[in-house]
Write a protein that holds these residues in place. Structure first.
Motif, PDB file in Angstrom:
ATOM      1  N   LYS A  83       0.818  -1.217   0.000  1.00 21.73           N
ATOM      2  CA  LYS A  83       0.000   0.000   0.000  1.00 21.73           C
ATOM      3  C   LYS A  83       0.848   1.263   0.000  1.00 21.73           C
ATOM      4  O   LYS A  83       0.387   2.324  -0.440  1.00 21.73           O
ATOM      5  CB  LYS A  83      -0.951   0.006   1.202  1.00 21.73           C
ATOM      6  N   ASN A 111       3.929 -10.649   6.095  1.00 18.73           N
ATOM      7  CA  ASN A 111       2.923 -10.947   7.129  1.00 18.73           C
ATOM      8  C   ASN A 111       3.440 -11.013   8.567  1.00 18.73           C
ATOM      9  O   ASN A 111       3.088 -11.923   9.319  1.00 18.73           O
ATOM     10  CB  ASN A 111       2.222 -12.266   6.794  1.00 18.73           C
ATOM     11  N   GLN A 136       1.621   0.019   9.828  1.00 23.56           N
ATOM     12  CA  GLN A 136       0.199  -0.136  10.139  1.00 23.56           C
ATOM     13  C   GLN A 136      -0.655  -0.479   8.920  1.00 23.56           C
ATOM     14  O   GLN A 136      -1.814  -0.862   9.063  1.00 23.56           O
ATOM     15  CB  GLN A 136      -0.325   1.140  10.798  1.00 23.56           C
ATOM     16  N   THR A 137      -0.112  -0.353   7.722  1.00 25.05           N
ATOM     17  CA  THR A 137      -0.866  -0.744   6.526  1.00 25.05           C
ATOM     18  C   THR A 137      -0.876  -2.256   6.327  1.00 25.05           C
ATOM     19  O   THR A 137      -1.609  -2.760   5.471  1.00 25.05           O
ATOM     20  CB  THR A 137      -0.279  -0.076   5.262  1.00 25.05           C
ATOM     21  N   PRO A 139      -2.090  -5.811   7.254  1.00 26.95           N
ATOM     22  CA  PRO A 139      -3.222  -6.366   8.000  1.00 26.95           C
ATOM     23  C   PRO A 139      -2.817  -7.241   9.179  1.00 26.95           C
ATOM     24  O   PRO A 139      -3.537  -7.328  10.174  1.00 26.95           O
ATOM     25  CB  PRO A 139      -3.972  -7.189   6.939  1.00 26.95           C
ATOM     26  N   THR A 140      -1.657  -7.893   9.094  1.00 31.99           N
ATOM     27  CA  THR A 140      -1.245  -8.816  10.155  1.00 31.99           C
ATOM     28  C   THR A 140      -0.574  -8.122  11.338  1.00 31.99           C
ATOM     29  O   THR A 140      -0.459  -8.710  12.414  1.00 31.99           O
ATOM     30  CB  THR A 140      -0.250  -9.850   9.597  1.00 31.99           C
ATOM     31  N   GLN A 142       0.465  -6.401  14.592  1.00 35.26           N
ATOM     32  CA  GLN A 142      -0.249  -6.308  15.865  1.00 35.26           C
ATOM     33  C   GLN A 142       0.530  -5.611  16.979  1.00 35.26           C
ATOM     34  O   GLN A 142      -0.077  -5.094  17.918  1.00 35.26           O
ATOM     35  CB  GLN A 142      -0.610  -7.722  16.358  1.00 35.26           C
ATOM     36  N   LYS A 159      -1.913  -3.218  19.184  1.00 30.20           N
ATOM     37  CA  LYS A 159      -3.092  -2.879  18.395  1.00 30.20           C
ATOM     38  C   LYS A 159      -4.383  -3.210  19.131  1.00 30.20           C
ATOM     39  O   LYS A 159      -4.543  -4.301  19.680  1.00 30.20           O
ATOM     40  CB  LYS A 159      -3.045  -3.618  17.058  1.00 30.20           C
ATOM     41  N   LYS A 163      -8.572   0.826  14.867  1.00 34.06           N
ATOM     42  CA  LYS A 163      -7.321   1.485  14.499  1.00 34.06           C
ATOM     43  C   LYS A 163      -6.666   2.234  15.662  1.00 34.06           C
ATOM     44  O   LYS A 163      -5.900   3.181  15.470  1.00 34.06           O
ATOM     45  CB  LYS A 163      -7.530   2.446  13.323  1.00 34.06           C
TER      46      LYS A 163
END
Length: 209
Positions: A83, A111, A136-137, A139-140, A142, A159, A163
């Motif tokens: 991203k 990941n 932070q873009t 998805p995995t 934490q 996390k 958000k």
């Protein structure tokens, strides 16, 4: 009376690279670089303190997670954030289960759940701001741990929902960092083993006597 001609140097145009060009250059480069949306950014070399902390954390996590379905990677494994079109080399990454490789490249993953960065004077602002936003873009992603190499000081981001991130800090050697994602405890004494704060804080231009 003669007129003098003043020549103004034009700024050099920024060279932009494709991700494929960057990866090809990295394969033969003598030192590592980051890649951010077309721009290649050379990475500074690590100090001995930086190396001690990264190694201490990698060893502690490998021992604590032994026999469990986690992979711990240190330094040389690249991370890709599509991203943001961003490649970098986190100091330590932990992945639950099998690593997911970008384009089947065994040197590039996408990941991680936990990322650890060791802070230097030149990178600490960047690691706390832009780089954290890039991470932070994923998805995995934490949990984010920032470890200062010039003093006993550790920051932890975990996390939450919507958000949001919780924040904790540690600054005493007789305390321990407890990871939120897998409930592993690492004492700050073990984290900072062999770290020489006096050497880290010596002026770089101090002359030898």
């Amino acid at each position: 009376m003669t007129a003098s001609l003043q020549v103004t140097e034009q700024p050099t145009a920024q060279r932009y690279f494709t991700p494929e060009e960057y990866l090809a250059l990295e394969e033969t480069a003598e030192s590592k670089s980051e890649y951010c949306d077309g721009v290649i950014i050379p990475m500074t070399g690590a100090s001995t303190n930086h190396n001690h902390i990264s190694l201490n954390m990698s060893i502690a996590l490998r021992l604590a997670l032994k026999g469990l379905d986690y992979n711990v990677f240190m330094g040389d494994v690249r991370l890709w954030m599509p991203k943001k079109q961003f490649y970098t080399y986190p100091d330590v990454m932990v992945i639950l289960g099998k690593p997911e490789y970008y384009n089947n490249r065994k040197d590039t993953v996408i990941n991680p759940q936990v990322i650890i960065e060791v802070l230097s004077k030149s990178t600490k602002s960047y690691d706390r701001s832009d780089k954290f936003q890039f991470y932070q873009t994923l998805p995995t992603f934490q949990e984010y741990i920032l470890i200062d190499q010039s003093r006993i000081y550790v920051e932890q981001y975990c996390k939450l929902a919507n958000k949001r991130w919780s924040y904790s800090q540690y600054d005493e050697e007789d305390t321990a960092l407890v990871f939120d994602f897998f409930k592993v405890e690492v004492s700050l004494a073990d984290m900072y083993e062999k770290v020489d704060f006096e050497a880290e804080n010596e002026p770089e231009d101090s002359a030898e006597e």
